[in-house]
Design a protein around this motif. Structure first.
Motif, PDB file in Angstrom:
ATOM      1  N   GLY A   1       0.839  -1.182   0.000  1.00 30.58           N
ATOM      2  CA  GLY A   1       0.000   0.000   0.000  1.00 30.58           C
ATOM      3  C   GLY A   1       0.879   1.239   0.000  1.00 30.58           C
ATOM      4  N   PHE A   2       0.561   2.213  -0.852  1.00 30.97           N
ATOM      5  CA  PHE A   2       1.286   3.484  -0.921  1.00 30.97           C
ATOM      6  C   PHE A   2       0.339   4.564  -0.410  1.00 30.97           C
ATOM      7  N   VAL A   3       0.777   5.311   0.581  1.00 30.38           N
ATOM      8  CA  VAL A   3      -0.078   6.331   1.191  1.00 30.38           C
ATOM      9  C   VAL A   3       0.548   7.704   0.967  1.00 30.38           C
ATOM     10  N   LEU A   4      -0.214   8.617   0.361  1.00 27.54           N
ATOM     11  CA  LEU A   4       0.265   9.968   0.087  1.00 27.54           C
ATOM     12  C   LEU A   4      -0.639  10.981   0.770  1.00 27.54           C
ATOM     13  N   ARG A   5      -0.033  11.910   1.442  1.00 28.81           N
ATOM     14  CA  ARG A   5      -0.717  13.087   1.966  1.00 28.81           C
ATOM     15  C   ARG A   5       0.051  14.320   1.528  1.00 28.81           C
ATOM     16  N   LYS A   6      -0.488  15.453   1.870  1.00 28.77           N
ATOM     17  CA  LYS A   6       0.157  16.708   1.465  1.00 28.77           C
ATOM     18  C   LYS A   6       1.591  16.797   1.961  1.00 28.77           C
ATOM     19  N   ASP A   7       1.821  16.266   3.163  1.00 30.18           N
ATOM     20  CA  ASP A   7       3.151  16.381   3.762  1.00 30.18           C
ATOM     21  C   ASP A   7       3.728  15.032   4.177  1.00 30.18           C
ATOM     22  N   ASP A   8       3.261  13.942   3.550  1.00 34.31           N
ATOM     23  CA  ASP A   8       3.704  12.627   4.007  1.00 34.31           C
ATOM     24  C   ASP A   8       3.623  11.619   2.865  1.00 34.31           C
ATOM     25  N   PHE A   9       4.529  10.655   2.912  1.00 30.83           N
ATOM     26  CA  PHE A   9       4.508   9.533   1.965  1.00 30.83           C
ATOM     27  C   PHE A   9       5.082   8.316   2.669  1.00 30.83           C
ATOM     28  N   ARG A  10       4.358   7.207   2.611  1.00 33.08           N
ATOM     29  CA  ARG A  10       4.841   5.983   3.240  1.00 33.08           C
ATOM     30  C   ARG A  10       4.359   4.771   2.458  1.00 33.08           C
ATOM     31  N   ILE A  11       5.063   3.665   2.660  1.00 31.06           N
ATOM     32  CA  ILE A  11       4.715   2.393   2.018  1.00 31.06           C
ATOM     33  C   ILE A  11       4.570   1.350   3.120  1.00 31.06           C
ATOM     34  N   PHE A  12       3.565   0.495   2.982  1.00 27.82           N
ATOM     35  CA  PHE A  12       3.428  -0.607   3.942  1.00 27.82           C
ATOM     36  C   PHE A  12       3.137  -1.906   3.188  1.00 27.82           C
ATOM     37  N   ARG A  13       3.470  -3.025   3.830  1.00 23.54           N
ATOM     38  CA  ARG A  13       3.248  -4.337   3.229  1.00 23.54           C
ATOM     39  C   ARG A  13       1.827  -4.813   3.491  1.00 23.54           C
ATOM     40  N   ALA A  14       1.339  -5.637   2.566  1.00 23.03           N
ATOM     41  CA  ALA A  14       0.020  -6.274   2.702  1.00 23.03           C
ATOM     42  C   ALA A  14       0.159  -7.730   2.250  1.00 23.03           C
ATOM     43  N   PRO A  15      -0.851  -8.562   2.495  1.00 23.37           N
ATOM     44  CA  PRO A  15      -0.762  -9.985   2.115  1.00 23.37           C
ATOM     45  C   PRO A  15      -0.634 -10.183   0.604  1.00 23.37           C
ATOM     46  N   ALA A  16      -0.256 -11.394   0.213  1.00 19.88           N
ATOM     47  CA  ALA A  16      -0.090 -11.752  -1.193  1.00 19.88           C
ATOM     48  C   ALA A  16      -1.428 -11.690  -1.940  1.00 19.88           C
ATOM     49  N   ARG A  17      -1.341 -11.606  -3.261  1.00 19.47           N
ATOM     50  CA  ARG A  17      -2.532 -11.470  -4.099  1.00 19.47           C
ATOM     51  C   ARG A  17      -3.569 -12.557  -3.831  1.00 19.47           C
ATOM     52  N   LYS A  18      -3.122 -13.813  -3.783  1.00 22.31           N
ATOM     53  CA  LYS A  18      -4.071 -14.928  -3.606  1.00 22.31           C
ATOM     54  C   LYS A  18      -4.805 -14.825  -2.281  1.00 22.31           C
ATOM     55  N   VAL A  19      -4.101 -14.427  -1.224  1.00 21.72           N
ATOM     56  CA  VAL A  19      -4.736 -14.283   0.097  1.00 21.72           C
ATOM     57  C   VAL A  19      -5.812 -13.212   0.037  1.00 21.72           C
ATOM     58  N   LEU A  20      -5.460 -12.064  -0.539  1.00 21.41           N
ATOM     59  CA  LEU A  20      -6.427 -10.964  -0.622  1.00 21.41           C
ATOM     60  C   LEU A  20      -7.591 -11.303  -1.544  1.00 21.41           C
ATOM     61  N   GLN A  21      -7.321 -12.021  -2.633  1.00 20.38           N
ATOM     62  CA  GLN A  21      -8.405 -12.421  -3.524  1.00 20.38           C
ATOM     63  C   GLN A  21      -9.434 -13.270  -2.784  1.00 20.38           C
ATOM     64  N   ASP A  22      -8.957 -14.212  -1.998  1.00 22.24           N
ATOM     65  CA  ASP A  22      -9.870 -15.076  -1.236  1.00 22.24           C
ATOM     66  C   ASP A  22     -10.617 -14.273  -0.175  1.00 22.24           C
ATOM     67  N   GLN A  23      -9.915 -13.384   0.512  1.00 24.74           N
ATOM     68  CA  GLN A  23     -10.543 -12.604   1.576  1.00 24.74           C
ATOM     69  C   GLN A  23     -11.612 -11.667   1.029  1.00 24.74           C
ATOM     70  N   VAL A  24     -11.291 -10.969  -0.049  1.00 23.57           N
ATOM     71  CA  VAL A  24     -12.249 -10.013  -0.623  1.00 23.57           C
ATOM     72  C   VAL A  24     -13.464 -10.745  -1.178  1.00 23.57           C
ATOM     73  N   ALA A  25     -13.236 -11.852  -1.867  1.00 21.73           N
ATOM     74  CA  ALA A  25     -14.368 -12.622  -2.410  1.00 21.73           C
ATOM     75  C   ALA A  25     -15.290 -13.076  -1.282  1.00 21.73           C
ATOM     76  N   GLU A  26     -14.707 -13.531  -0.176  1.00 25.75           N
ATOM     77  CA  GLU A  26     -15.514 -14.001   0.962  1.00 25.75           C
ATOM     78  C   GLU A  26     -16.246 -12.838   1.624  1.00 25.75           C
ATOM     79  N   TYR A  27     -15.577 -11.703   1.742  1.00 22.72           N
ATOM     80  CA  TYR A  27     -16.215 -10.564   2.414  1.00 22.72           C
ATOM     81  C   TYR A  27     -17.314  -9.949   1.549  1.00 22.72           C
ATOM     82  N   ARG A  28     -17.130  -9.966   0.252  1.00 20.80           N
ATOM     83  CA  ARG A  28     -18.218  -9.494  -0.631  1.00 20.80           C
ATOM     84  C   ARG A  28     -19.476 -10.326  -0.433  1.00 20.80           C
ATOM     85  N   LYS A  29     -19.295 -11.623  -0.284  1.00 18.97           N
ATOM     86  CA  LYS A  29     -20.452 -12.480  -0.008  1.00 18.97           C
ATOM     87  C   LYS A  29     -21.114 -12.082   1.303  1.00 18.97           C
ATOM     88  N   ALA A  30     -20.289 -11.768   2.301  1.00 15.84           N
ATOM     89  CA  ALA A  30     -20.827 -11.437   3.625  1.00 15.84           C
ATOM     90  C   ALA A  30     -21.638 -10.152   3.603  1.00 15.84           C
TER      91      ALA A  30
END
Length: 1001
Positions: free
Chosen positions: A624-653
């Motif tokens: 994830g890349f986060v930009l503000r007027k006076d700030d910029f940072r990068i953070f890690r997130a789970p792999a594509r397959k993990v997020l694909q499964d999570q989002v698909a399941e949460y959309r159902k919910a």
């Protein structure tokens, strides 16, 4: 992983990724039927008249008719003892048969003409006959030397034949010899000379009316453009060639051209379309009993399945590919086609490698290399070295893999093989990264991206750019580089690497969409032949009429199938014509595409309370890349397959109103939002990637200890990329004037008998045509209330609303759309995620032959708007075809192109009554001088606070995309205060200035 390209007969035939070539053979045309039909009841004509008519037909390229007339002339002149006319007839018949490829018959006529010329002592024609026979011998010798791998001897023969053709002023002989001569340059990888000779041969063929020869030259020109990765130009040449082959009823050439077009679509990543063309070529070759070309068809169909399998990670696709390759190899061995055998061996190795059968894969690659070296053919080596490198890399032997990748790069640089080069740079970078040689890896990733972008920017029209980048492994070059740069930023605090990672993130995102925004600002049709523009309108009209026919009651399955096939044909014609118009457009040729936004520019777009969250999903890690007027940072997130499964399941919910378990919403919040949040953030603009394009972030759960949604703390909007947001903002500021009216609305359209089905199911008219054929035509009763309720919030003089039979497509297209600030659709939507151009807003179905009631995406592109907002209050209008790196290609993108700054759309089928409630609240907020982003948030908060509609199923499905922070309806009171404040400030400045002047005096 690279696969191979095959060779061709007659006109050149391309393979999947590297062209090989065998001797060009000529096809024949029979004339007996034409002869019988011409003379069965023809009146008596003089021999001289017959000759004039036959020669005229020859010069017009009507060779079958010409042969029939000249044969009759020959017969009559012999009977009447007119030796001069007999000699002329023999010469003309020789020329006719030469042009139709019946070279043996041609020489027989020339031999007879030579004997007759000698008999009557006509020295001039005797020399001409001798020259024709000499050209034929040189031509055949040239082909023979080329087949026996004696290129210099072959070129000498063709050059002599061409010189002799020019000496005797025979353009018919020159054109064919030029085309055959070009093949020798192709064999030597001198593609520029190949192009020049075919271009010249094509011009000569046009001048003498030889359509078949012209078509074959066009096919060769297509191969040249394909070879240099100019796919749009290649398609244009192939399509012109195919049109000729169809008119000439030349099945052999049709098969070759269809095959070559299939290869282009493989390169562009549209594997369904590629398989369609390759299957058509295969069917024609089966009818022709052409085993040699069937071998090539099998090979390239297998190639398409390998590419398709790489994207889907479907083992079945690789097994299908192996089956096709097995059939291809068997036929190639029967034909003793050594070049094709090398290609198929490589492709089998590729499929084995994908199936992780590495030892077997290496065996096939080594066998292919040994055969290529035996043939002294270096062209396939780059691809083979690359594939071996990939195997060693998968086995963890990075030193060996790097050695082979470097070999592939050396070969690719030598043959200008862009498609081999970018992959070699990518794979060597992957290997170096695994060895922790980060700086070298970064440089090679950059090189890979440089080659990809050279091809994409210079050789691919913007409507094809998205699929080109999103197919195969091209997007991996960007994502892997971003991964490495982001890692260096996070783990080693190298902030300059983080900035570079952001730059490549923007390069990878929505490039096709960004370029399309630039195209939307010009009139592509300006300066183009008006016949082409009118032809485009005619085809659009034909498509509308066919849709209307599909809706007719009582349509038989046979009629439905016939109309469906006609629709597909006209869609192909429309795509072809649009490419031709853009190719010829001076405005299109002069376009300068937007530059990618820089980090500093992006920061300046954010005000004090706004944060941009941009994502890239990778195989092993996401960021994830986060930009503000006076700030910029990068953070890690789970792999594509993990997020694909999570989002698909949460959309159902959240789309199941009976479900009340939203724990996964908290998990996604912690993974995707929490790491980038800081105090003071009030608004979040998301730039989603992959499956995140289908996630309504508003419905995430910041705190699972109490019932609270993200939208209760933040206003939310979405954009395809930050570069796109900049262009949307800039474009709006550049418009000449504000719209004259506030609202144009269409709701509760009339669907005739379809909406009266008590089961609520429309007829199954779109089966086998749309990727999602199920469509409910039931009446949307609350959409009428929605339309009237919204319209009541505006002055009647500034509002136009149409319902039932008046809510027609014809009405929409007849309105001056640039006059409206908001355009609202409360109707059904039909989404096609395979062919997005068919996605539609469905208006009244009135059996109007001019307009079918389906406002398709392809038609939206032709609309001209000046809207701050388009509202698609219909089911699933936020969906469409997903393209890696580009996101969702659907209706919303088309409305941006047409001129809207923002689009409100839905991610699932939302309840009709709930939609009415949400829209009424949303518009009340807009009229209270809220910008669209805040207006939608406040409307959703009202829904959440209600007991009946608090479940996210009712409110979370609608999201805003685009520029959403501008107030559409400023308060008159606020404007008055602003005016008074400005006047007061001006007076104060003036008084201060005068006081200062007095003091100075």
């Amino acid at each position: 992983m690279k696969t191979s390209r095959t060779d061709v007969k007659r006109t050149l035939r391309a393979g999947s990724l590297l062209i090989f070539l065998i001797v060009l053979a000529e096809s024949s045309i029979g004339f007996q039927n034409a002869k019988n039909s011409v003379f069965s009841a023809a009146p008596k004509v003089s021999p001289a008249g017959l000759f004039q008519e036959g020669d005229r037909l020859r010069r017009q390229g009507e060779y079958d008719k010409s042969a029939a007339v000249l044969s009759r002339c020959l017969e009559v002149s012999r009977k009447e003892g007119q030796a001069g006319l007999e000699l002329d007839s023999l010469l003309s018949l020789g020329l006719v048969y030469w042009n139709t490829g019946k070279l043996q018959e041609s020489t027989e006529y020339y031999a007879k003409a030579l004997a007759l010329a000698q008999k009557v002592s006509d020295k001039k024609k005797e020399e001409m006959c001798s020259a024709f026979l000499r050209i034929y011998r040189l031509y055949q010798e040239g082909k023979g030397f080329r087949s026996s791998k004696q290129p210099n001897m072959a070129m000498d023969r063709f050059q002599e034949a061409i010189a002799l053709s020019r000496e005797i002023k025979s353009p018919d002989h020159e054109a064919k010899c030029l085309r055959q001569f070009s093949v020798s340059y192709w064999d030597q990888a001198d593609y520029r000379e190949f192009y020049k000779l075919n271009e010249l041969a094509a011009k000569i063929s046009i001048s003498i009316g030889n359509k078949k020869e012209e078509g074959r030259c066009l096919n060769n020109l297509g191969l040249y453009h394909w070879k240099i990765d100019n796919y749009a130009a290649a398609l244009n040449s192939y399509e012109a060639s195919l049109e000729i082959a169809i008119k000439e009823k030349n099945a052999v050439d049709q098969a070759d051209i269809l095959h070559n077009m299939g290869v282009i679509w493989v390169c562009l990543g549209n594997y369904e379309k590629a398989l369609d063309y390759l299957t058509k070529a295969y069917n024609l070759d089966q009818e022709l009993f052409d085993k040699a070309n069937l071998a090539k068809d099998y090979n390239n169909i297998g190639t398409a399945f390998i590419k398709k399998g790489f994207l889907s990670d479907n083992k079945e696709d690789f097994n299908k590919a192996l089956s096709y390759f097995s059939d291809s190899l068997k036929l190639a061995k029967e034909a003793k086609d050594k070049k094709l055998i090398i290609q198929v061996l490589n492709n089998i190795g590729s499929a084995k490698s994908h199936l992780r059968l590495y030892s077997e894969a290496l065996d096939y690659f080594e066998l292919a290399i040994s055969q290529a070296k035996e043939m002294k053919d270096n062209n396939p080596l780059g691809m083979l070295f690359n594939n071996i490198g990939i195997v060693y890399s998968n086995l963890g032997n990075y030193e060996e893999s790097t050695r082979y990748y470097q070999k592939a790069i050396d070969v690719a640089l030598g043959i200008n093989g862009g498609d081999i080069l970018w992959e070699a740079y990518l794979e060597i970078a992957n290997s170096l990264m695994n060895q922790k040689h980060y700086e070298e890896a970064i440089n090679n990733y950059r090189n890979s991206i440089r080659v990809i972008e050279e091809i994409r920017y210079n050789s691919v029209q913007e409507e094809l750019k998205a699929s080109y980048l999103g197919s195969g492994k091209r997007i991996d070059a960007y994502q892997n580089l971003i991964d490495l740069l982001a890692t260096l930023d996070i783990d080693e605090n190298k902030k300059d690497r983080g900035i570079e990672a952001f730059n490549y993130l923007e390069k990878a995102k929505a490039r096709g969409f960004l370029d399309s925004l630039e195209v939307s600002e010009v009139n592509v049709s300006q300066g183009v032949n008006f016949k082409l523009v009118n032809q485009e309108k005619e085809i659009m009209r034909e498509i509308s009429q066919l849709y209307t026919k599909l809706l007719m009651p009582g349509l038989s399955p046979e009629d439905k199938a016939r109309i469906t096939e006609q629709l597909k044909t006209f869609e192909e014609k429309l795509d072809t014509l649009k490419r031709e118009i853009r190719t010829m457009s001076p405005a299109y040729a002069g376009l300068k595409y937007p530059e990618i936004i820089t980090l500093d520019e992006a920061k300046r777009m954010a005000d004090a309370g706004t944060a941009f969250f941009a994502y890239t999903l990778g195989k092993d890690r996401s960021y994830g890349f986060v930009l503000r007027k006076d700030d910029f940072r990068i953070f890690r997130a789970p792999a594509r397959k993990v997020l694909q499964d999570q989002v698909a399941e949460y959309r159902k919910a959240i789309s199941d109103k009976e479900n009340h378990d939203f724990k996964l919403g908290r998990v996604l919040f912690e993974e995707l939002v929490l790491p980038g949040l800081t105090k003071g953030t009030k608004r979040i603009v998301f730039v989603p990637d992959d499956i995140l394009s289908l996630l309504p972030f508003e419905a995430l759960v910041p705190d699972d200890r109490k019932e609270r949604w993200l939208v209760q703390d933040y206003a939310v909007a979405y954009v395809p990329s930050l570069s796109s947001l900049r262009e949307l903002s800039t474009r709006k500021r550049g418009l000449r004037s504000r719209p004259k009216k506030d609202l144009l609305a269409f709701g509760d359209p009339y669907y005739g008998s379809n909406e009266e089905d008590i089961r609520g199911q429309g007829p199954d008219i779109f089966q086998d045509f749309y990727s999602n054929p199920s469509l409910n035509f039931f009446r949307l009763k609350y959409s009428g209330l929605e339309t009237r309720g919204i319209a009541s919030l505006f002055k009647a003089s500034r509002t136009d609303a149409f319902e039932r039979e008046r809510a027609t497509e014809d009405r929409l297209k007849s309105e001056p759309l640039t006059d409206y600030r908001i355009i609202h659709f409360a109707t059904h939507g039909l989404i096609d995620d395979k062919k997005p151009a068919r996605s539609s807003i469905i208006l009244s179905l009135d059996q109007d032959p001019a307009e079918d009631g389906f406002l398709q995406m392809r038609e939206v592109f032709d609309l001209k708007m000046n809207a701050d907002l388009v509202v698609l209050s219909a089911c699933q209008t936020g969906l469409g075809q997903f393209i890696r790196g580009e996101g969702i290609e659907g209706l919303s993108r088309a409305f941006f192109y047409a001129g809207s700054s923002s689009v409100l759309m839905s991610l699932w089928a939302v309840n009709d009554q709930a939609t009415y409630q949400l829209m009424e609240r949303f518009y009340r907020q807009l009229r209270s001088s809220e910008n669209p982003m805040n207006a939608l948030r406040r409307a959703k908060l009202e829904m959440i606070d209600s007991k009946v509609l608090s479940h996210p199923y009712y409110w979370a499905g609608f999201i805003l995309n685009g520029k959403t922070d501008g107030v559409i309806f400023p308060s008159p009171f606020k404007r008055w205060i602003l005016l008074v404040s400005s006047v007061c400030a001006g007076i104060m400045i003036l008084l201060a200035f005068r006081t200062w002047n007095r003091k100075k005096s």
